[in-house]
Each structure stands twice: as C-alpha cells, then as structure tokens.
Design an enzyme around this catalytic site. Structure first.
Site, PDB file in Angstrom:
ATOM      1  N   THR A 139      37.497  32.053  34.718  1.00 56.71           N
ATOM      2  CA  THR A 139      37.064  30.911  34.894  1.00 56.71           C
ATOM      3  C   THR A 139      35.744  30.786  35.853  1.00 56.71           C
ATOM      4  O   THR A 139      34.844  29.941  35.337  1.00 56.71           O
ATOM      5  CB  THR A 139      38.021  29.904  35.312  1.00 56.71           C
ATOM      6  OG1 THR A 139      38.914  30.333  36.537  1.00 56.71           O
ATOM      7  CG2 THR A 139      39.035  29.687  34.154  1.00 56.71           C
ATOM      8  N   GLN A 174      44.443  39.854  28.593  1.00 56.26           N
ATOM      9  CA  GLN A 174      44.845  38.766  27.426  1.00 56.26           C
ATOM     10  C   GLN A 174      43.502  38.184  27.068  1.00 56.26           C
ATOM     11  O   GLN A 174      43.348  37.584  26.282  1.00 56.26           O
ATOM     12  CB  GLN A 174      45.651  37.708  28.156  1.00 56.26           C
ATOM     13  CG  GLN A 174      47.025  38.117  28.305  1.00 56.26           C
ATOM     14  CD  GLN A 174      47.763  36.862  28.989  1.00 56.26           C
ATOM     15  OE1 GLN A 174      47.395  36.731  29.905  1.00 56.26           O
ATOM     16  NE2 GLN A 174      48.762  36.317  28.102  1.00 56.26           N
ATOM     17  N   HIS A 205      44.738  40.442  23.077  1.00 57.56           N
ATOM     18  CA  HIS A 205      44.212  39.741  22.109  1.00 57.56           C
ATOM     19  C   HIS A 205      43.084  39.805  21.585  1.00 57.56           C
ATOM     20  O   HIS A 205      42.186  39.091  20.808  1.00 57.56           O
ATOM     21  CB  HIS A 205      44.169  38.166  22.890  1.00 57.56           C
ATOM     22  CG  HIS A 205      45.361  37.857  23.309  1.00 57.56           C
ATOM     23  ND1 HIS A 205      45.716  36.679  24.163  1.00 57.56           N
ATOM     24  CD2 HIS A 205      46.981  38.196  23.095  1.00 57.56           C
ATOM     25  CE1 HIS A 205      46.963  36.571  24.283  1.00 57.56           C
ATOM     26  NE2 HIS A 205      47.838  37.626  23.907  1.00 57.56           N
ATOM     27  N   CYS A 218      32.297  40.604   3.924  1.00 49.70           N
ATOM     28  CA  CYS A 218      31.713  41.816   3.914  1.00 49.70           C
ATOM     29  C   CYS A 218      31.360  42.351   2.632  1.00 49.70           C
ATOM     30  O   CYS A 218      31.668  41.822   1.509  1.00 49.70           O
ATOM     31  CB  CYS A 218      32.960  42.636   4.361  1.00 49.70           C
ATOM     32  SG  CYS A 218      32.660  44.638   4.486  1.00 49.70           S
ATOM     33  N   ASN A 256      47.856  34.005  41.239  1.00 48.19           N
ATOM     34  CA  ASN A 256      47.817  32.836  40.167  1.00 48.19           C
ATOM     35  C   ASN A 256      47.545  31.550  40.877  1.00 48.19           C
ATOM     36  O   ASN A 256      48.488  31.279  41.850  1.00 48.19           O
ATOM     37  CB  ASN A 256      48.731  32.915  39.283  1.00 48.19           C
ATOM     38  CG  ASN A 256      48.493  32.057  37.917  1.00 48.19           C
ATOM     39  OD1 ASN A 256      47.368  32.357  37.225  1.00 48.19           O
ATOM     40  ND2 ASN A 256      49.441  31.206  37.431  1.00 48.19           N
ATOM     41  N   ASP A 273      42.274  31.236  45.563  1.00 49.27           N
ATOM     42  CA  ASP A 273      41.143  31.485  44.495  1.00 49.27           C
ATOM     43  C   ASP A 273      41.250  32.941  44.107  1.00 49.27           C
ATOM     44  O   ASP A 273      41.249  33.762  45.032  1.00 49.27           O
ATOM     45  CB  ASP A 273      40.057  30.906  45.000  1.00 49.27           C
ATOM     46  CG  ASP A 273      38.973  31.233  43.890  1.00 49.27           C
ATOM     47  OD1 ASP A 273      38.678  30.278  42.949  1.00 49.27           O
ATOM     48  OD2 ASP A 273      38.088  32.211  44.292  1.00 49.27           O
ATOM     49  N   ILE A 274      41.174  33.230  42.791  1.00 50.18           N
ATOM     50  CA  ILE A 274      41.166  34.548  42.590  1.00 50.18           C
ATOM     51  C   ILE A 274      40.032  35.540  43.119  1.00 50.18           C
ATOM     52  O   ILE A 274      39.981  36.453  43.773  1.00 50.18           O
ATOM     53  CB  ILE A 274      41.163  34.971  40.989  1.00 50.18           C
ATOM     54  CG1 ILE A 274      42.410  34.403  40.623  1.00 50.18           C
ATOM     55  CG2 ILE A 274      40.892  36.338  40.590  1.00 50.18           C
ATOM     56  CD1 ILE A 274      42.563  34.274  38.975  1.00 50.18           C
TER      57      ILE A 274
END
Ligand code: ZN
Length: 253
Positions: free
Chosen positions: A33, A106, A126, A160, A225, A242-243
């Site tokens: 973020t 993720q 993901h 394609c 987190n 805060d990370i």
C-alpha cells in the site's frame, strides 16, 4: 505477545531474525500500500465498487474479456509506476544475506521481483498481473502488446494466434490455484524456523492455512498487520505498527 510499541517490535523481531536460519515471509496487500498499489479488498477498495470478474464469466463472454482488460488498463498507472517499498527492500536484504530460502505472496504486483528477489524464489499464490498468458497454449504476452491490440480494435480483448483467450497471469475467482505453487508454499512453510506474515488479513484461503502449519512444524510465528488477525494468539510476536516503519531497520544497502 503484541508489541507494545515500535521499538519493542523491532528489537524482538531483530532477535528472531538473528537466531534464524530459514525465514519464510508470507506477504499480502498491506506490504504494497505504501507503494501506491491499492488493497482491492479493503473498504472503499476497488472490489467494493467493481465486483471481480469470475473466471467462468471471463471464459463465457467477449464482453467480459473486454471489460477485464479495460479495468486492467485503467489500473496500469498504479502498477507501472509502483516501486518496491521499505517492506520489500527489507525482505530483499534478508534474502541477499541468505536468510530467506523463498517467499510466498498473495500479491500480483511483481514488487518482490523488482526488489531483487529471484523470480524462482517467489511463490505467487494469486499469479502476476504485470504480464499475460494464453489460457490454451500458455504463450506469454506483454501488456504493451495486448494494449496496442485492444486500443486498435475498438477496445476488444485480443485472442492468441492459437485461438485461446489471453488473460493476465493472475488467478481469478473460480480459477484453480496453481498446484505447484501451493506445493512449494507448503514445503517452505513446513521447513522454516521463522514464518513472518506481513500485511495479510489471513482470512482468504489458502492464506489462512499457513500460520498454523508453520507453528505445528516448530517455527516461530510473527504477524505484522495493522488490524488484528485470527491467528494473533498463536503468534510469538504480533506487530500492529506500520509495515514500512517496522521493517525499515532491516534494509541493508
Ligand atoms: Zn495460445
């Protein structure tokens, strides 16, 4: 324990890192973020305004494929300009120091690769949104190529040469989780001595399975987190600061 303040968080994390041989980070949207990549799932995030396009809908209609690409190109500025943040750079430093055998993410933003971690040491649960694949023959397409076709055909999603549909290399809702990625993620989780979950709410499957798997196999569990997670009680260290602030001291230039 929940770190009462940032200094305690950093000191405790430093002790765990120093005493560790094999750290496996597990990262979610929160680490990106500060790089300007929005957390799609957050309140007010993209997914609360635009329902994600499920995989079967993508397959079923040209209009949905057009819409999927329209949305992707609308996001292009976020992704194309994003640079690794302090969290990414701290993990890359630990990786270079030989502490991190592999990382599970993720995220689909390619920022761990951009921070200098070898793509072969990153497990992307993901997928990755910075390139595309043919769903039939798996040929790789760069987004610039797809965009040019898209714009020059009145915003139609190109196919394609083999006739297959071209889709970002992400895992959509309803699309099977890549089996090899899952297998590698579980292997890394079982074999680590410190498992650090960073910026993931740990609610989405399979994320939710990893913290307890790591604990069962004797690893120390760290959860960084902003919001509480279901696994905080299981964790040896919980950091709600805060990370970027928590991980910046681990950056080695
Ligand atoms: Zn193809």
């Amino acid at each position: 324990m929940i770190a009462p303040d940032l200094d305690t968080a950093i000191t405790t994390l430093r002790d765990l890192v120093d005493g560790s041989q094999r750290i496996v980070p597990f990262t979610g949207a929160g680490i990106s973020t500060e790089c300007g990549i929005p957390d799609f799932r957050s309140p007010g995030g993209l997914w609360t305004k635009n329902q994600p396009i499920p995989f079967d809908a993508f397959l079923a209609s040209q209009d949905m494929r057009d819409e999927a690409w329209r949305r992707r190109f609308a996001m292009e500025d976020n992704f194309a300009q994003a640079k690794p943040g302090r969290g990414h750079r701290a993990l890359a430093s630990l990786y270079r120091a030989g502490k991190i055998p592999g990382l599970i993410t993720q995220n689909i933003d390619n920022l761990h690769q951009a921070s200098g971690i070898d793509a072969s040491d990153i497990v992307e649960l993901h997928g990755n949104t910075t390139y595309a694949l043919c769903l039939e023959c798996a040929k790789r397409y760069e987004l610039s190529w797809v965009r040019e076709k898209f714009e020059s055909t009145g915003k139609r999603a190109p196919d394609c040469a083999c006739g297959g549909y071209i889709k970002t290399a992400t895992v959509s809702f309803g699309q099977a989780m890549p089996a090899d990625a899952m297998e590698r993620a579980e292997e890394l989780t079982r074999d680590c001595d410190v498992f650090i979950s960073i910026g993931s709410s740990l609610v989405v499957w399979p994320a939710a399975g990893f913290p307890s798997m790591a604990k069962r196999n004797g690893a120390a569990l760290v959860i960084i987190n902003r919001e509480p997670t279901e696994f905080d009680e299981l964790a040896d260290l919980v950091v709600r600061n805060d990370i970027g602030d928590a991980l910046a001291p681990f950056i080695v230039h």
